[in-house]
Enzyme design. Structure first.
Site, PDB file in Angstrom:
ATOM      1  CE  LYS A 192      64.158   3.599  32.385  1.00 19.97           C
ATOM      2  NZ  LYS A 192      64.080   4.023  33.787  1.00 19.97           N
ATOM      3  CB  THR A 228      56.439  -0.610  38.358  1.00 17.19           C
ATOM      4  OG1 THR A 228      57.855  -0.548  38.551  1.00 17.19           O
ATOM      5  CG2 THR A 228      55.967   0.657  37.648  1.00 17.19           C
ATOM      6  CB  SER A 259      59.082   9.629  39.921  1.00 15.88           C
ATOM      7  OG  SER A 259      60.488   9.606  39.745  1.00 15.88           O
ATOM      8  CD  GLN A 297      55.902   9.328  30.757  1.00 17.20           C
ATOM      9  OE1 GLN A 297      55.648   9.555  29.578  1.00 17.20           O
ATOM     10  NE2 GLN A 297      56.756  10.058  31.461  1.00 17.20           N
ATOM     11  CE1 TYR A 329      51.227   7.332  26.187  1.00 20.09           C
ATOM     12  CE2 TYR A 329      52.785   7.625  27.983  1.00 20.09           C
ATOM     13  CZ  TYR A 329      52.408   7.862  26.681  1.00 20.09           C
ATOM     14  OH  TYR A 329      53.209   8.622  25.869  1.00 20.09           O
ATOM     15  N   GLY A 379      69.539  -1.602  33.570  1.00 23.54           N
ATOM     16  CA  GLY A 379      68.832  -2.458  32.620  1.00 23.54           C
ATOM     17  C   GLY A 379      69.253  -2.235  31.187  1.00 23.54           C
TER      18      GLY A 379
END
Length: 316
Positions: free
Chosen positions: A52, A74, A77, A82, A114, A181
């Site tokens: 991702k 966004t 969970s 991340q 992050y 996706g």
């Protein structure tokens, strides 16, 4: 929307400074068990531990300077929380992440590491959407959907492009199916970069909305999703579903026992840690071994973010 090879090549070039070109691994024993020749594209070695990162980076790169200055938001969970946080940090962009208050602390900690700014809310989709909308109104941040976003889809497809650059003669690429996706981007990559390469999805029987969607021609949902592959509980979207309908050859459903067996096989024989969602693709190959017998296969290992406290539970 129309897609083309040049568009995907540009995405691969654009995200290269912000992502890893992940390794491609093989296992002689798994090849013997499956009766096929398999190349594993190991996105568990990607930055933040999952594919991702690719889509998140591409989505942010395609925002205007003004949009980037105001940030991105966004609701997630899992891995996309991340990914968007790290991609935003790498590009100097604020990231606002809506997470359910029930999300594991280890995931919240990773997002904070992050640089993501977390807003907690109840776990319903409506609560998540409402919280994200409120942040948009307050900050002007741009909402990035984890899977139903054109730039995210194109970014996710770059994993398969890299795989096909190394192994251009693959007969199939198999990928897990969650929000759609990854499989949509992979299908486009197979279409434009493969040599008669088919794209096949793999999905838990307990969360088989994508399989049912392909049967009905409409986006279906799950009334419940009791699967260990928690990254695959989301449903398809109106941007990725048309690609899946047109360019995905089939979706194979697998049981929880088959997922655990495949995951254990990879852990033991390849000596790499993968998350349950990643094991679904190999489980599908082992289940339908006659379909893939003697073929050259690519499998996208989607991620390796595992809660180490739950390792025994995952394979018991």
């Amino acid at each position: 929307m129309e897609y083309n090879k040049q568009q995907l090549e540009q995405v691969l070039y654009d995200i290269e400074p912000y992502t890893h070109r992940t390794p491609v691994l093989k296992s002689r024993l798994i090849n013997e068990i499956s009766g096929s020749d398999i190349w594993f594209k190991c996105e568990n070695f990607q930055r933040m531990g999952a594919f991702k990162m690719r889509g998140a980076a591409n989505a942010i790169l395609n925002l205007s300077k003004e949009q980037q200055d105001k940030g991105v938001v966004t609701h997630s969970s899992g891995n996309f929380a991340q990914a968007l946080s790290l991609a935003a940090k790498s590009l100097g962009v604020p990231a606002y992440i809506v997470m359910p208050d029930s999300a594991p602390e280890v995931k919240k900690a990773a997002v904070r590491t992050y640089g993501g700014k977390i807003t907690e809310c109840p776990s319903t989709l409506k609560d998540r959407e409402d919280a994200a909308n409120q942040i948009q109104q307050q900050t002007g941040a741009t909402f990035i959907h984890p899977s139903n976003d054109t730039n995210v889809i194109l970014g996710q497809g770059t994993a398969a492009i890299e795989l096909l650059q190394e192994q251009p003669d693959l007969d199939f690429i198999i990928t897990p199916v969650g929000g759609g996706g990854l499989i949509a981007g992979t299908a486009l990559a197979a279409k434009f970069f493969g040599r008669n390469c088919k794209c096949v999805g793999a999905e838990p029987l307990e969360a088989d909305d994508a399989w049912r969607s392909m049967q009905s021609g409409n986006i279906e949902s799950n009334s419940s999703a009791n699967t260990i592959a928690d990254g695959l509980k989301t449903q398809l979207g109106d941007l990725n579903f048309p690609i899946i309908l047109e360019d995905v050859d089939d979706i194979i459903r697998v049981t929880e026992a088959e997922i655990k067996s495949a995951m254990k096989l990879i852990w033991e024989r390849m000596k790499i840690v993968i998350e349950p969602s990643s094991a679904v693709a190999l489980a599908a190959v082992l289940k339908e071994s006659q379909l893939f017998k003697g073929k050259k296969l690519g499998i996208i290992i989607s991620g390796g973010n595992v809660d180490l406290k739950k390792l025994q539970e995952m394979i018991s």
